[in-house]
Design an enzyme around this catalytic site. Structure first.
Site: not given
Length: 271
Positions: A159, A70, A161
């Site tokens: 995403d 990624d 986090e």
């Protein structure tokens, strides 16, 4: 006498201006959207600081699965044919962050990985404290986070986090965070027909959602852990789909492995 009066006038005017105009330090003390380090925020940019892991460049390549990577604008223009020759068969590219940032290298990275023969996907770096899940999902889909059933495009990815700008859970309660993720997911699903991949770390998920188990049935898990195994998974997921196992290695960007065969990876892309 005139000189003294002019000097006094200038001195008085300068003092008045100093009071009227904030100093640079004062004006910059409150964080603003423009001060975000977008180019440094990417899938895994907070993981090592919070969870540690194998030293950069020393993590072993998992023996099973399909190797991938990624990337974000931090990698710049990627040499995709070289990454293909090195063994990468899929790539997930940062498209957006919040509701104002678009990866300036997205076209080269998203299109270039596809042209090299890879299965490719796009992800959104979430900032749940700045706007709603629906707002960020719409911005993401409008700017690269779409999907098509061509067997080469992965579901859009979220995403979620550790907060790179403040408190770990962005100031949200576990219930509020769960609602935010559900809002994002529902919007992506309504617009693309796919539930998003969820990128996260087990410790973050347990702390910030209360280890909510309701996403595992229909959201593929992209787990982050820089160790010799994916380790314990968040509740609701009996297995991971993709494992980000290192933040450096033989490919540009982060190192990933798909938990299955290339045929199964293409099936995931096809939906």
């Amino acid at each position: 006498m005139r000189i003294r009066r002019c000097t006094l006038l200038l001195s008085t005017l300068g003092a008045a201006l100093a009071l009227a105009v904030p100093s640079t330090a004062t004006a910059a003390s409150a964080p603003t959207d423009d001060r975000r380090h977008y180019d440094l925020d990417h899938a895994g940019s907070t993981i090592r600081a919070h969870e540690g892991g194998a030293a950069p460049g020393t993590a072993a390549q998992p023996l099973a699965g399909v190797a991938g990577m990624d990337v974000s604008s931090h990698q710049g223009a990627v040499d995709w044919p070289a990454a293909w020759r090195a063994g990468a068969r899929f790539a997930i590219v940062k498209a957006t962050e919040g509701t104002s940032y678009r990866n300036p290298k997205f076209g080269q990275q998203y299109g270039g990985s596809y042209n090299a023969g890879m299965v490719r996907g796009a992800y959104h770096f979430a900032i749940p404290s700045s706007s709603s899940g629906a707002a960020q999902a719409n911005f993401f889909v409008d700017n690269g986070g779409g999907w098509k059933a061509d067997g080469r495009t992965l579901p859009p990815a979220l995403d979620i986090e550790y907060n790179p700008y403040g408190s770990m859970c962005y100031g949200l309660s576990q219930a509020a965070m769960t609602r935010w993720i559900r809002d994002f997911s529902a919007t992506v699903h309504a617009r693309t027909g796919r539930h998003p991949l969820i990128y996260t770390a087990t410790n973050w998920w347990r702390t910030c959602t209360g280890d909510n188990a309701s996403f595992g049935a229909d959201h593929p898990l992209w787990i982050a852990r820089y160790a010799s195994s994916p380790g314990p998974l968040p509740a609701g997921w009996p297995a991971h789909t993709i494992w980000q196992h290192a933040d450096s290695g033989r490919f540009p960007g982060d190192q990933n492995v798909f938990n299955g065969s290339l045929t199964q990876l293409r099936e995931l892309a096809t939906g």
